[in-house]
Design a protein around this motif. Structure first.
Motif, PDB file in Angstrom:
ATOM      1  N   LEU A 150       0.062  25.422  47.244  1.00 29.81           N
ATOM      2  CA  LEU A 150       0.560  26.624  46.572  1.00 29.81           C
ATOM      3  C   LEU A 150      -0.279  26.881  45.329  1.00 29.81           C
ATOM      4  CD1 LEU A 150       2.697  28.834  45.928  1.00 29.81           C
ATOM      5  CD2 LEU A 150       4.090  27.012  44.895  1.00 29.81           C
ATOM      6  N   VAL A 151      -0.918  28.044  45.267  1.00 27.03           N
ATOM      7  CA  VAL A 151      -1.730  28.423  44.109  1.00 27.03           C
ATOM      8  C   VAL A 151      -1.076  29.649  43.475  1.00 27.03           C
ATOM      9  CG1 VAL A 151      -4.027  28.989  43.254  1.00 27.03           C
ATOM     10  CG2 VAL A 151      -3.784  27.578  45.317  1.00 27.03           C
ATOM     11  N   GLU A 152      -0.387  29.436  42.362  1.00 23.87           N
ATOM     12  CA  GLU A 152       0.411  30.480  41.701  1.00 23.87           C
ATOM     13  C   GLU A 152       0.462  30.183  40.213  1.00 23.87           C
ATOM     14  OE1 GLU A 152       2.401  33.205  40.241  1.00 23.87           O
ATOM     15  OE2 GLU A 152       2.459  33.433  42.434  1.00 23.87           O
ATOM     16  N   ASP A 153       0.077  31.155  39.371  1.00 19.32           N
ATOM     17  CA  ASP A 153      -0.009  30.894  37.937  1.00 19.32           C
ATOM     18  C   ASP A 153       1.338  30.969  37.235  1.00 19.32           C
ATOM     19  OD1 ASP A 153      -0.080  33.706  38.463  1.00 19.32           O
ATOM     20  OD2 ASP A 153      -0.734  34.055  36.409  1.00 19.32           O
ATOM     21  N   SER A 154       2.310  31.689  37.803  1.00 22.81           N
ATOM     22  CA  SER A 154       3.614  31.822  37.164  1.00 22.81           C
ATOM     23  C   SER A 154       4.480  30.602  37.476  1.00 22.81           C
ATOM     24  CB  SER A 154       4.322  33.089  37.646  1.00 22.81           C
ATOM     25  OG  SER A 154       5.664  33.105  37.220  1.00 22.81           O
ATOM     26  N   GLU A 155       4.816  29.841  36.442  1.00 18.15           N
ATOM     27  CA  GLU A 155       5.666  28.669  36.647  1.00 18.15           C
ATOM     28  C   GLU A 155       7.037  29.069  37.173  1.00 18.15           C
ATOM     29  OE1 GLU A 155       7.178  24.664  34.231  1.00 18.15           O
ATOM     30  OE2 GLU A 155       6.089  26.260  33.183  1.00 18.15           O
ATOM     31  N   LEU A 173      -1.292  31.710  48.456  1.00 18.72           N
ATOM     32  CA  LEU A 173      -2.293  32.081  47.463  1.00 18.72           C
ATOM     33  C   LEU A 173      -1.904  33.366  46.742  1.00 18.72           C
ATOM     34  CD1 LEU A 173      -5.186  31.556  46.317  1.00 18.72           C
ATOM     35  CD2 LEU A 173      -6.055  32.873  48.256  1.00 18.72           C
ATOM     36  N   ASP A 174      -1.676  33.263  45.436  1.00 25.56           N
ATOM     37  CA  ASP A 174      -1.379  34.447  44.628  1.00 25.56           C
ATOM     38  C   ASP A 174      -2.652  35.275  44.465  1.00 25.56           C
ATOM     39  OD1 ASP A 174       0.077  36.196  43.026  1.00 25.56           O
ATOM     40  OD2 ASP A 174      -0.378  35.084  41.196  1.00 25.56           O
ATOM     41  N   VAL A 175      -2.501  36.588  44.411  1.00 27.27           N
ATOM     42  CA  VAL A 175      -3.668  37.463  44.208  1.00 27.27           C
ATOM     43  C   VAL A 175      -4.075  37.495  42.747  1.00 27.27           C
ATOM     44  CG1 VAL A 175      -4.483  39.852  44.286  1.00 27.27           C
ATOM     45  CG2 VAL A 175      -3.224  38.895  46.232  1.00 27.27           C
ATOM     46  N   MET A 176      -3.124  37.716  41.847  1.00 28.68           N
ATOM     47  CA  MET A 176      -3.435  37.872  40.422  1.00 28.68           C
ATOM     48  C   MET A 176      -3.422  36.508  39.734  1.00 28.68           C
ATOM     49  SD  MET A 176      -3.984  41.055  40.370  1.00 28.68           S
ATOM     50  CE  MET A 176      -4.091  41.431  38.626  1.00 28.68           C
ATOM     51  N   LEU A 177      -4.576  35.872  39.682  1.00 27.62           N
ATOM     52  CA  LEU A 177      -4.706  34.547  39.082  1.00 27.62           C
ATOM     53  C   LEU A 177      -5.690  34.590  37.926  1.00 27.62           C
ATOM     54  CD1 LEU A 177      -5.076  32.421  42.340  1.00 27.62           C
ATOM     55  CD2 LEU A 177      -3.132  32.305  40.764  1.00 27.62           C
ATOM     56  N   PRO A 178      -5.556  33.704  36.942  1.00 28.66           N
ATOM     57  CA  PRO A 178      -6.568  33.603  35.891  1.00 28.66           C
ATOM     58  C   PRO A 178      -7.863  33.058  36.480  1.00 28.66           C
ATOM     59  CG  PRO A 178      -4.986  31.803  35.708  1.00 28.66           C
ATOM     60  CD  PRO A 178      -4.445  32.740  36.747  1.00 28.66           C
ATOM     61  N   THR A 235     -11.019  36.596  45.662  1.00 26.19           N
ATOM     62  CA  THR A 235     -12.236  35.799  45.509  1.00 26.19           C
ATOM     63  C   THR A 235     -12.077  34.420  46.129  1.00 26.19           C
ATOM     64  OG1 THR A 235     -12.744  36.952  43.432  1.00 26.19           O
ATOM     65  CG2 THR A 235     -13.877  34.858  43.825  1.00 26.19           C
ATOM     66  N   LEU A 236     -10.867  33.861  46.033  1.00 23.81           N
ATOM     67  CA  LEU A 236     -10.620  32.520  46.542  1.00 23.81           C
ATOM     68  C   LEU A 236     -10.429  32.475  48.057  1.00 23.81           C
ATOM     69  CD1 LEU A 236      -8.174  31.234  43.785  1.00 23.81           C
ATOM     70  CD2 LEU A 236     -10.539  30.516  44.125  1.00 23.81           C
ATOM     71  N   LEU A 237      -9.986  33.581  48.639  1.00 20.17           N
ATOM     72  CA  LEU A 237      -9.728  33.593  50.080  1.00 20.17           C
ATOM     73  C   LEU A 237     -10.960  33.204  50.907  1.00 20.17           C
ATOM     74  CD1 LEU A 237      -7.906  34.101  52.495  1.00 20.17           C
ATOM     75  CD2 LEU A 237      -8.310  36.556  52.223  1.00 20.17           C
ATOM     76  N   PRO A 238     -12.159  33.753  50.617  1.00 20.91           N
ATOM     77  CA  PRO A 238     -13.334  33.313  51.380  1.00 20.91           C
ATOM     78  C   PRO A 238     -13.658  31.833  51.169  1.00 20.91           C
ATOM     79  CG  PRO A 238     -13.780  35.381  50.232  1.00 20.91           C
ATOM     80  CD  PRO A 238     -12.483  34.858  49.700  1.00 20.91           C
ATOM     81  N   ALA A 240      -4.302  28.140  57.350  1.00 26.96           N
ATOM     82  CA  ALA A 240      -3.798  29.506  57.339  1.00 26.96           C
ATOM     83  C   ALA A 240      -3.553  29.916  55.884  1.00 26.96           C
ATOM     84  CB  ALA A 240      -2.502  29.592  58.141  1.00 26.96           C
ATOM     85  N   VAL A 241      -3.501  31.224  55.619  1.00 25.67           N
ATOM     86  CA  VAL A 241      -3.323  31.720  54.256  1.00 25.67           C
ATOM     87  C   VAL A 241      -2.243  32.793  54.217  1.00 25.67           C
ATOM     88  CG1 VAL A 241      -4.398  32.870  52.287  1.00 25.67           C
ATOM     89  CG2 VAL A 241      -5.733  31.249  53.660  1.00 25.67           C
ATOM     90  N   VAL A 242      -1.256  32.588  53.340  1.00 20.63           N
ATOM     91  CA  VAL A 242      -0.259  33.612  53.029  1.00 20.63           C
ATOM     92  C   VAL A 242      -0.518  34.050  51.593  1.00 20.63           C
ATOM     93  CG1 VAL A 242       2.185  34.129  52.679  1.00 20.63           C
ATOM     94  CG2 VAL A 242       1.476  32.692  54.600  1.00 20.63           C
ATOM     95  N   MET A 243      -0.802  35.334  51.395  1.00 23.72           N
ATOM     96  CA  MET A 243      -1.095  35.841  50.053  1.00 23.72           C
ATOM     97  C   MET A 243       0.167  36.412  49.411  1.00 23.72           C
ATOM     98  SD  MET A 243      -4.901  37.511  50.425  1.00 23.72           S
ATOM     99  CE  MET A 243      -5.303  37.185  48.696  1.00 23.72           C
ATOM    100  N   LEU A 244       0.292  36.182  48.095  1.00 23.76           N
ATOM    101  CA  LEU A 244       1.394  36.731  47.306  1.00 23.76           C
ATOM    102  C   LEU A 244       0.823  37.756  46.343  1.00 23.76           C
ATOM    103  CD1 LEU A 244       3.248  33.439  46.252  1.00 23.76           C
ATOM    104  CD2 LEU A 244       3.692  34.862  48.264  1.00 23.76           C
ATOM    105  N   THR A 245       1.484  38.891  46.226  1.00 22.89           N
ATOM    106  CA  THR A 245       0.980  39.901  45.306  1.00 22.89           C
ATOM    107  C   THR A 245       2.090  40.833  44.865  1.00 22.89           C
ATOM    108  OG1 THR A 245      -0.647  41.675  45.008  1.00 22.89           O
ATOM    109  CG2 THR A 245       0.374  41.486  47.159  1.00 22.89           C
ATOM    110  N   ALA A 246       1.910  41.391  43.680  1.00 16.51           N
ATOM    111  CA  ALA A 246       2.838  42.406  43.180  1.00 16.51           C
ATOM    112  C   ALA A 246       2.381  43.800  43.578  1.00 16.51           C
ATOM    113  CB  ALA A 246       2.948  42.306  41.656  1.00 16.51           C
ATOM    114  N   ARG A 247       1.203  43.900  44.213  1.00 21.46           N
ATOM    115  CA  ARG A 247       0.649  45.201  44.583  1.00 21.46           C
ATOM    116  C   ARG A 247       1.016  45.524  46.021  1.00 21.46           C
ATOM    117  NH1 ARG A 247      -5.450  44.527  42.246  1.00 21.46           N
ATOM    118  NH2 ARG A 247      -5.573  43.197  44.099  1.00 21.46           N
TER     119      ARG A 247
END
Length: 224
Positions: free
Chosen positions: A8-13, A53-58, A64-67, A76-83
Motif C-alpha cells: 500500500l503506497v498512500e501518503d495520508s495516514e 497505489l495513490d495517485v497524488m503522492l509527494p 510516474t510510479l505505475l510504469p 496487479a495495481v489498484v490506483m486510488l485518486t480523488a480525481r
C-alpha cells in the motif's frame, strides 16, 4: 491459494492505517509506505501480488510510479485518486492499472475490488493457440510465432477471455464483466485496452487477430 501480499503506497495516514488494518483483517500480508521513494526495493524484497497505489503522492506521483511497477514486477495495481474524471480513469487504466478507486470510498468497496483484482490476476486456464498466437495455461507467456509478447495483467486477462471465446463475438459489456468484474464502467475502457493489445500483438507486422464486429463487440480469430 497462499495469502496474497499487498503493498500500500498512500501518503495520508488517515487513509493508510485503516486500509492496512482492513486488508490485514482479510488475511492479506500487507506492507505500507507514505511515498514511492523506496518502491523499487519494496518490489524486489516484498514481491507483492498487488500494489494499492495513490495517485497524488509527494515526489513521484502514482502515474510516474505505475510504469516502475510494471517494469519491475508482475503485481496487479489498484490506483486510488480523488480525481473522478473519465480522462483520469482512462489514463490510469491505459497505463496499466487493473482498477481505479475514487476517494472518498467505502472500505468494503476497496476490499471487494482488491479481492476481485486478485482473483483475476492469479488465474488458471487452458493452453490455447489461435493461428500463430499461443498462450500458456495462465496467459503469463504469450507468443506470436517465435516472438514473446509482453502484456500487462489486464491485457493478459482480456486476451485470455477473448481466447476462451475464440471465433465468437463478445460484447463490451461481457468483457467488462469478465475482465473487470463489474458492468458499470465506461465502455471506452474496453476500447483503450483492445487498442493497446492489438498494438502489441501486431508489433512484428503480424496480421490482425482481434477484430471489431461493428455494433456487436470483438472477436479473436483469423479473418474469415
Amino acid at each position: 491459494m497462499d495469502a496474497a501480499r499487498i503493498l500500500l503506497v498512500e501518503d495520508s495516514e488517515a487513509i493508510r492505517v485503516p486500509v492496512q488494518t482492513a486488508l490485514r483483517a482479510q488475511g492479506f500480508a500487507v506492507e505500507s509506505s507514505p511515498d514511492g521513494g523506496d518502491l523499487e526495493s519494496r518490489l524486489a524484497t516484498f514481491a507483492p501480488d498487488l500494489v494499492v497505489l495513490d495517485v497524488m503522492l509527494p515526489g513521484r506521483d502514482g502515474f510516474t510510479l505505475l510504469p516502475v511497477v510494471r517494469r519491475a514486477s508482475r503485481a496487479a495495481v489498484v490506483m486510488l485518486t480523488a480525481r473522478d474524471t473519465l480522462a483520469d480513469r482512462v489514463a490510469g487504466l491505459a497505463a496499466g492499472a487493473d482498477d481505479y478507486v475514487v476517494k472518498p470510498f467505502a472500505m468494503a468497496e476497496l476490499v471487494a475490488r482488491v479481492h476481485a483484482v486478485l482473483r483475476r490476476s492469479r488465474p488458471g486456464g487452458a493452453v490455447t493457440a489461435v493461428a500463430d498466437l499461443t498462450l500458456d495455461e495462465d496467459v503469463s507467456v504469450v507468443r506470436r510465432g517465435e516472438r514473446t509478447v509482453d502484456l500487462t495483467g489486464t491485457e493478459r486477462r482480456l486476451l485470455g477471455y477473448l481466447a476462451s471465446h475464440r471465433e465468437r463475438v463478445v460484447s463490451k459489456t461481457q468483457i467488462l464483466t469478465a475482465v473487470w468484474g463489474y458492468e458499470g464502467f465506461d465502455e471506452n475502457v474496453v476500447e483503450v485496452h483492445v487498442s493497446s493489445l492489438r498494438r502489441k500483438l501486431e508489433a512484428g507486422g503480424e496480421p490482425r487477430l482481434v477484430h471489431t464486429v461493428r455494433g456487436r463487440g470483438y472477436r479473436l480469430g483469423v479473418e474469415p
